[in-house]
Each structure stands twice: as C-alpha cells, then as structure tokens.
Scaffold this motif. Structure first.
Motif, PDB file in Angstrom:
ATOM      1  N   PRO A 122      -6.170  -4.705  -7.174  1.00 12.12           N
ATOM      2  CA  PRO A 122      -6.402  -5.085  -8.659  1.00 12.12           C
ATOM      3  C   PRO A 122      -7.753  -4.298  -9.103  1.00 12.12           C
ATOM      4  CG  PRO A 122      -6.289  -7.075  -7.448  1.00 12.12           C
ATOM      5  CD  PRO A 122      -6.196  -5.878  -6.300  1.00 12.12           C
ATOM      6  N   ASN A 187       3.373  -7.644   5.591  1.00 14.16           N
ATOM      7  CA  ASN A 187       2.858  -7.675   4.132  1.00 14.16           C
ATOM      8  C   ASN A 187       1.195  -7.541   4.186  1.00 14.16           C
ATOM      9  OD1 ASN A 187       2.947  -8.107   1.387  1.00 14.16           O
ATOM     10  ND2 ASN A 187       2.297 -10.089   1.724  1.00 14.16           N
ATOM     11  N   SER A 189      -1.611  -7.811   1.643  1.00 10.26           N
ATOM     12  CA  SER A 189      -2.231  -8.092   0.198  1.00 10.26           C
ATOM     13  C   SER A 189      -3.559  -8.569  -0.023  1.00 10.26           C
ATOM     14  CB  SER A 189      -0.998  -9.392  -0.259  1.00 10.26           C
ATOM     15  OG  SER A 189      -1.333 -10.425   0.291  1.00 10.26           O
ATOM     16  N   GLU A 191      -5.702 -10.626  -2.945  1.00 10.25           N
ATOM     17  CA  GLU A 191      -5.634 -11.424  -4.286  1.00 10.25           C
ATOM     18  C   GLU A 191      -4.303 -11.692  -4.989  1.00 10.25           C
ATOM     19  OE1 GLU A 191      -8.861  -9.993  -6.803  1.00 10.25           O
ATOM     20  OE2 GLU A 191     -10.483 -10.903  -5.413  1.00 10.25           O
ATOM     21  N   GLY A 192      -3.436 -11.822  -4.066  1.00  9.92           N
ATOM     22  CA  GLY A 192      -2.031 -11.868  -4.472  1.00  9.92           C
ATOM     23  C   GLY A 192      -1.151 -10.534  -4.855  1.00  9.92           C
ATOM     24  N   ARG A 193      -1.899  -9.370  -4.655  1.00  5.81           N
ATOM     25  CA  ARG A 193      -1.160  -8.343  -5.057  1.00  5.81           C
ATOM     26  C   ARG A 193      -0.944  -7.357  -3.572  1.00  5.81           C
ATOM     27  NH1 ARG A 193      -3.241  -4.174  -9.470  1.00  5.81           N
ATOM     28  NH2 ARG A 193      -2.723  -5.811 -10.877  1.00  5.81           N
ATOM     29  N   LYS A 194       0.402  -6.958  -3.608  1.00  9.53           N
ATOM     30  CA  LYS A 194       0.788  -6.258  -2.349  1.00  9.53           C
ATOM     31  C   LYS A 194       0.052  -4.920  -2.373  1.00  9.53           C
ATOM     32  CE  LYS A 194       4.935  -4.925   0.334  1.00  9.53           C
ATOM     33  NZ  LYS A 194       4.374  -3.445   0.666  1.00  9.53           N
TER      34      LYS A 194
END
Length: 261
Positions: A122, A187, A189, A191-194
């Motif tokens: 992000p 996976n 990631s 803060e919720g972003r891949k």
C-alpha cells in the motif's frame, strides 16, 4: 548560540534506555557499513573530504536519527561501538578500519543474488517514510534474516509500493522466493494487500522494458510496475531471432514489389 546548538535544542530529548541505545548504535553503524556506505554518495564524499570523518551533527539531521536526542547521548552511545570511533572533541565519527570501496563495489553482483523485489505494498497515503521504513523492516525480520530494506520512490519522491530486500544469505533469499513466488506459493500480504515477489534480475529486466515504452505520464508507468506478475519478462529475445524476423519481413516486401511491377 551557534547554529549547531540551536539545531540540537530544537528536538525533544528522550530517555536512552538500553533498547533505544541499541537502536541508535545499529543505525549509525549501518550508515558506515559495507551495505550502505559505498553507495551513499553524500556520506562517502563527506568522509573523503575529511580524512574519513563525518560530523555527528550532520548524521543527527538524518530522518532516522532525529528522534535520538540529545545529541550528546548519541556521542556517548557511539563511543561504545566496536567498528566506529569518535573524535576526542566528540564532534566527528568514522570507521576504525576503512572499507575497501573498490572491492565492495565489485561484490555488488553477489549482493544482487541474495536480493529480491517485493511489490504491491500500500502506498497511496504514505506520509511518514521513516515510520513506514521501520514497519517494513519489522515485517521482513519476522519472516527471514535480512540485511536491509530499501523503499523505491517515484519521480515525485513518493513511495511507489516496491521494497528491495537484501537477505542475509543467498539461501535465505532462495527460500523466501520459493515460498512466496510461483503457482504453489504461500500467500504473502501486508495490511490486507497481496504482495508479489520477484528476483532482482527479473525486476531489473522489467524496469528496462518499462523505460523503453513511450508512456504519456508517470501514472501509467507506475501501474505497469506494480502488482502485475503477467508483465514480468522471463527472458530477453535472442538477437538471432530478431534478425530472422527482419529477413522474413524483407522477403515479403520484395515479393510484394515484384507483384506490383
């Protein structure tokens, strides 16, 4: 009051606990380390002009050093270093043993082998780069043994969502790449972003490919580099293949000319 004294008094003092003291020492030692010093033009040129010495007052102005106040405590902390020495007047610091800059530069190829690019962080609302730097260092340190994390910036000097991570060893980087890259990857990631993970070589190939495109604005260029695995080139086309393609095209053109005549 001197300008240096005014600057030193403009920051709020903090308590130099053992943890804070260790953070301060590690940060300055990193500035003078083989991982940073040969590639830090400002620091290197300052040292070259002063027989290896760099004013502690100058180092204290660096973003990641501003929280360490008063500067007198920084000086006291640096006197405990095993790789740095402080001048008698407490104003300057340098390495005890000078680095072999030429040899260190030649080792860059080996460093790149253990370096990965992690993309798609992000980055739209980043106000404090120092805070983000520390946050990402903590993030990677929980996953592997690393030497450093560098945040890439766009033309406006803002974080562009890519972190260049140098691992402690080639084996560590290979393990990380194998774990978080590929069809069967786990996976990864933040803060919720891949996130997407690439080798430094593959990342550099993509950068060169991006430079060759005629983008009309920085927005398009940024999007082409962030989070799009399908855009990453696997290998460069061979020169022979290009030559053959041109030859075939020329033959077709000659046939067309013959037909027209």
């Amino acid at each position: 009051m001197s300008e240096d004294q005014q600057r030193r008094g403009s920051y709020v003092p903090i308590e130099f606990t053992p943890e804070i003291t260790n953070q301060c020492l590690k940060q300055v030692e990193f500035y003078f380390s083989e991982f940073n010093f040969p590639y830090d033009k400002f620091l290197r040129m300052t040292a070259e002009k002063n027989d290896g010495w760099v004013p502690i007052g100058t180092i204290a102005t660096f973003n990641r050093m501003k929280k360490f106040r008063p500067v007198e405590k920084v000086v006291e902390t640096l006197r405990t270093s095993k790789i740095l020495q402080v001048s008698e007047d407490g104003e300057n610091v340098k390495r005890i043993e000078a680095l072999d800059l030429e040899g260190t530069k030649n080792a860059r190829h080996e460093r790149n082998k253990r370096t990965l690019a992690v993309m798609n962080f992000p980055h739209e609302n980043v106000d404090d780069m120092t805070e983000l730097q520390e946050k990402l260092e903590g993030f990677f340190n929980r996953l592997a043994q690393i030497n450093q994390v560098r945040l890439r910036r766009d033309h406006s000097r803002k974080f562009n969502g890519t972190a260049i991570v140098e691992f402690n060893s080639f084996e560590e980087s290979e393990k990380f790449l194998k774990t978080y890259s590929g069809d069967d990857a786990e996976n990864l990631s933040f803060e919720g972003r891949k996130l997407d993970v690439f080798s430094k070589k593959q990342f550099d190939l993509q950068r060169e490919a991006t430079k060759g495109k005629n983008f009309s604005g920085t927005g398009q260029k940024s999007r082409s580099m962030t989070g799009h695995r399908k855009n990453m080139p696997k290998e460069e086309p061979k020169k022979e293949e290009k030559k053959e393609e041109k030859t075939e095209a020329k033959k077709e053109e000659e046939k067309k000319e013959e037909t027209d005549n």
